[in-house]
Design a protein around this motif. Structure first.
Motif, PDB file in Angstrom:
ATOM      1  N   CYS A   1      10.623 -33.428 -45.161  1.00 60.46           N
ATOM      2  CA  CYS A   1      10.436 -33.069 -43.761  1.00 60.46           C
ATOM      3  C   CYS A   1      10.256 -34.308 -42.906  1.00 60.46           C
ATOM      4  O   CYS A   1      10.945 -34.494 -41.907  1.00 60.46           O
TER       5      CYS A   1
ATOM      6  N   ASN B   1       4.777 -25.105 -46.376  1.00 52.55           N
ATOM      7  CA  ASN B   1       4.981 -24.746 -44.974  1.00 52.55           C
ATOM      8  C   ASN B   1       3.911 -23.824 -44.445  1.00 52.55           C
ATOM      9  O   ASN B   1       3.956 -23.444 -43.279  1.00 52.55           O
TER      10      ASN B   1
ATOM     11  N   SER C   1       8.029 -19.807 -43.537  1.00 53.55           N
ATOM     12  CA  SER C   1       9.121 -20.296 -42.698  1.00 53.55           C
ATOM     13  C   SER C   1       9.607 -19.206 -41.752  1.00 53.55           C
ATOM     14  O   SER C   1       9.895 -19.463 -40.588  1.00 53.55           O
TER      15      SER C   1
ATOM     16  N   ASN D   1      10.146 -27.664 -40.147  1.00 54.96           N
ATOM     17  CA  ASN D   1      10.499 -27.663 -41.560  1.00 54.96           C
ATOM     18  C   ASN D   1      10.843 -26.264 -42.048  1.00 54.96           C
ATOM     19  O   ASN D   1      10.271 -25.758 -43.009  1.00 54.96           O
TER      20      ASN D   1
END
Lengths: 167, 408, 180
Positions: free
Chosen positions: B128, B349, B373, B400
């Motif tokens: 990332c 994440n 995500s 990301n």
């Protein structure tokens, strides 16, 4: 402010909603209650706005199908009180003929995509949702693929002969 | 209900200017988007007036497949959710099933898991932050850091034989013990990586161009982030110290001494700093785990659960009980408790949750992944409003979003 | 002395001051060492492609330094990752936008056959919508595997006759996919 445990949480909810919210179980320490679609927004906003409970974090919205039940589709909310570090699971069961439930987007922006996903997979109509379209599947799909009656594999395939798979 | 944050206040007033809006179809195959995301943007010059995100371009029906697979065959599916940090998904899934079955794992297994999970977190953050550098015009950092992602992959290879989609671990522990080479490689990584990370930070943290491109870009208030159910580094960059590892410790995270870095403004620069700091904390945890492992019995690498943990192959050939268990596991004859369980781990994440409903069969009745995500990305179209196009690209990079996890 | 190695000349006739070979061999040699790949990376295999392009494995050694994100200038379409039915028209569009001669490499199990995702939403191999030259197995393939696939593409490019794209067989192949 003392630590919040499931008992006091349930007590507080039932003080406010009486028999409109029923206790189901406490699997693995996670309080699970059931309510009806008429009350769901009230319950969610009570949990979110109550100064003591503060369930401000919507972890997830999803659905489940129990084909043998009369009210077969269950919409499941997971909330998290970050202050007390307590989670709660709320279920609302709907019958397949009348899959309407008020949208939680009035309380959380994050509910938007979660509800679209649930609609996409199970066909639950969230009333008042700003943009209820399919999200993951192609727009022209007619079925709701996560329901048990629809197969996993593409039924239109021609290259897969059943006898190779012992069927 | 709070309103959307002040991002919207700088929306340009187009009414008095005689300009036309142009439509830009950004994606699904666009070099500036890392993965298959489509955003149809209405542009006023370079400024985004509105945007619509379309996702689902690699929808693979994980949840439907999971209803047709036995528990242990779902591990490879979880690999392909967030493939940048597959081991976290694997471990999260194993812990979910262990919670359902009531298996407690030995401390050494927990520490081994912590090592692998934290390595995965570093690998994910390397990508990332490295790619964020590429998007702001600095390729060098990416090349430095990628070298060390390879080092992590080599450790994975020692542990499980695979690089990216690891399928590491089994219900109850690991399929094999860490060997000496793995430990050597982990120690070497711990020696080398801090220097590289320091170099990486010196390239970026006070770099004028980088700061100009990232500071003040896409700031998000804590209220908005919570309303959109954000989690992970990007939520912490807004100042909310919600980390599943600290709040609901799993895999003996409570034994570790670590800090949860938070930002203040929630802009791209803060997210970058939070991720860098998390890498340092991860290394601290790995160091502690190595110390703790040294005190444990070195032969233990799985829990004693013969009903769920496949016996070694030579046992199967020579031992009656092992053969029976092997048969029962493979044929799915083991009784599993009926129930529902929600377990979440801190993925790279954010909060990666598994909601598992079991009806006692060999495969789940329903398995839902709470994919960070997917939930984090839902703000993207809203927050892009009023932003410059080039900022929106960097913003996407710093969220990301991993396509596999986004679309499931 | 520099240790840079130069590719071997194709077979031909050599004399004092001249070297003669056929045009397609010379062009094939040049093309195969300056392929511009278009990385159509959708999922996991794309991450391995990142490693292949990165400092450790360095695909640039094979003359594929220049990634072409525009299909108009690309020679090689590298499809890496799952292609869902929602994505298939996009992939086809990208293929149609590429100029001849064009090659296609299906990297990984998903692009080759749908992989483990035998579901209603996943295309069971990209060869259902576009013709493929090289398949790379693996889920995902190691960077070495991707490089091996790339070298196989290079071999194809080197040995391809200049008229192949005009032959009726090739037209038939395209017609099978509905491409004129």
């Amino acid at each position: 402010m003392g630590a919040l445990n499931n008992e006091t949480l349930l007590q507080k909810i039932q003080e406010r909603f009486h028999e409109q919210v029923t206790f189901i179980a406490e699997p693995y320490g996670l309080l699970t209650v059931e309510t009806s679609r008429e009350n769901i927004i009230d319950v969610l906003s009570f949990l979110k706005a109550d100064a003591e409970l503060q369930f401000i974090y919507l972890t997830d919205i999803t659905a489940i199908q129990y084909s043998e039940q009369e009210k077969s589709i269950g919409v499941i909310y997971h909330l998290h009180s970050l202050v007390h570090n307590v989670r709660i699971r709320i279920k609302v069961f709907l019958s397949e003929q009348d899959l309407n439930i008020p949208s939680a987007t009035v309380l959380w922006h994050g509910a938007n995509w979660m509800e679209r996903e649930t609609y996409d997979f199970f066909g639950v109509n969230f009333d008042g949702h700003p943009d209820l379209r399919r999200i993951l599947n192609v727009d022209d799909m007619t079925v709701f693929p996560m329901r048990k009656e629809y197969p996993l594999e593409d039924p239109n395939r021609v290259d897969k002969k059943d006898f190779y798979f012992g069927r | 209900m709070q309103n959307f944050p002040s991002i919207l206040t700088n929306t340009p007033q187009t009414a008095d200017l005689n300009t036309e809006l142009s439509t830009l179809n950004l994606g699904p195959t666009h070099p500036a988007t890392h993965g298959v995301f489509q955003n149809v943007l209405q542009l006023d010059g370079e400024r985004i007036v509105s945007g619509v995100s379309t996702i689902g371009y690699i929808h693979r029906a994980f949840e439907k497949i999971a209803e047709h697979r036995p528990f242990y065959q779902i591990t490879p599916l979880t690999d392909r959710l967030n493939y940048c940090s597959a081991p976290i998904n694997n471990m999260g899934w194993h812990m979910t099933v262990e919670k359902l079955l009531g298996i407690t794992t030995p401390k050494r297994v927990d520490y081994m898991r912590v090592i692998i999970m934290e390595l995965a977190r570093i690998a994910d953050h390397i990508i990332c932050n490295g790619v964020l550098g590429v998007d702001t015009g600095a390729f060098t950092g990416f090349l430095y850091m990628m070298e060390y992602r390879e080092a992590i992959y080599e450790i994975y290879e020692e542990v499980c034989g695979s690089r990216l989609t690891t399928n590491v671990g089994r219900l109850g522990g690991f399929e094999r013990n860490f060997n000496e080479i793995a430990f050597t490689k982990i120690r070497k990584f711990l020696d080398d990586f801090p220097k590289v990370l320091a170099e990486f930070e010196s390239l970026f943290n006070r770099n004028r161009i980088f700061i100009d491109r990232t500071k003040g870009v896409a700031p998000v208030t804590a209220e908005a982030a919570l309303s959109y159910s954000w989690s992970g580094p990007i939520l912490r960059a807004t100042g909310v110290d919600y980390d599943v590892r600290a709040m609901n410790p799993y895999s003996s995270y409570e034994d570790f001494d670590f800090e949860v870095p938070v930002g203040t403004t929630g802009d791209v620069y803060d997210r970058f700093l939070v991720r860098n700091e998390e890498m340092k904390q991860s290394m601290r945890m790995i160091e502690q785990a190595l110390e703790k492992i040294a005190k444990e019995d070195p032969t233990i690498f799985h829990a004693d659960v013969p009903e769920f943990y496949l016996p070694p192959k030579e046992e199967v050939y020579n031992n009656m009980e092992a053969l029976i268990y092997h048969f029962k596991i493979v044929m799915g004859e083991i009784e599993t408790p009926v129930g529902e369980v929600y377990h979440s781990v801190e993925g790279a994440n954010g909060e990666l949750g598994f909601y598992l409903v079991n009806d006692g069969g060999r495969s789940p009745y329903r398995l839902h992944f709470r994919r960070p995500s997917f939930i984090n990305y839902s703000m993207y179209a809203d927050m892009s409003r009023g932003m410059l196009l080039s900022d929106a690209i960097i913003n996407m990079s710093s969220l990301n979003v991993i396509a596999g996890e986004l679309d499931a | 002395m520099s240790d840079i190695q130069i590719v071997n000349a194709p077979p031909g006739v050599e004399g004092s001051g001249f070297f003669a070979t056929t045009l397609d061999k010379a062009i094939g040699l040049a093309r195969s060492h300056s392929l511009w790949p278009l990385p159509f990376a959708t999922s996991c295999c794309g991450i391995e492609f990142m490693a292949t392009m990165g400092s450790h494995y360095d695909l640039s050694r094979f003359g594929a330094e220049r990634l072409s994100f525009s299909p108009r200038q690309a020679d090689l379409l590298m499809v890496m990752g799952t292609i869902s039915k929602k994505m298939a028209p996009v992939l086809r569009q990208v293929y149609l936008q590429m100029a001849e001669p064009r090659w296609v490499m299906a990297v990984g199990a998903c692009a080759s056959s749908g992989g483990i995702f035998d579901t209603y939403s996943v295309l069971q191999g990209i060869d259902e919508v576009i013709p493929v030259d090289v398949y790379v197995p693996g889920c995902p393939p190691r960077p070495e595997g991707i490089i091996d696939g790339f070298m196989n593409i290079q071999k194809l490019v080197q040995t391809e006759s200049l008229r192949r794209r005009d032959t009726p067989e090739y037209q038939q192949l395209l017609a099978k996919y509905g491409i004129q």
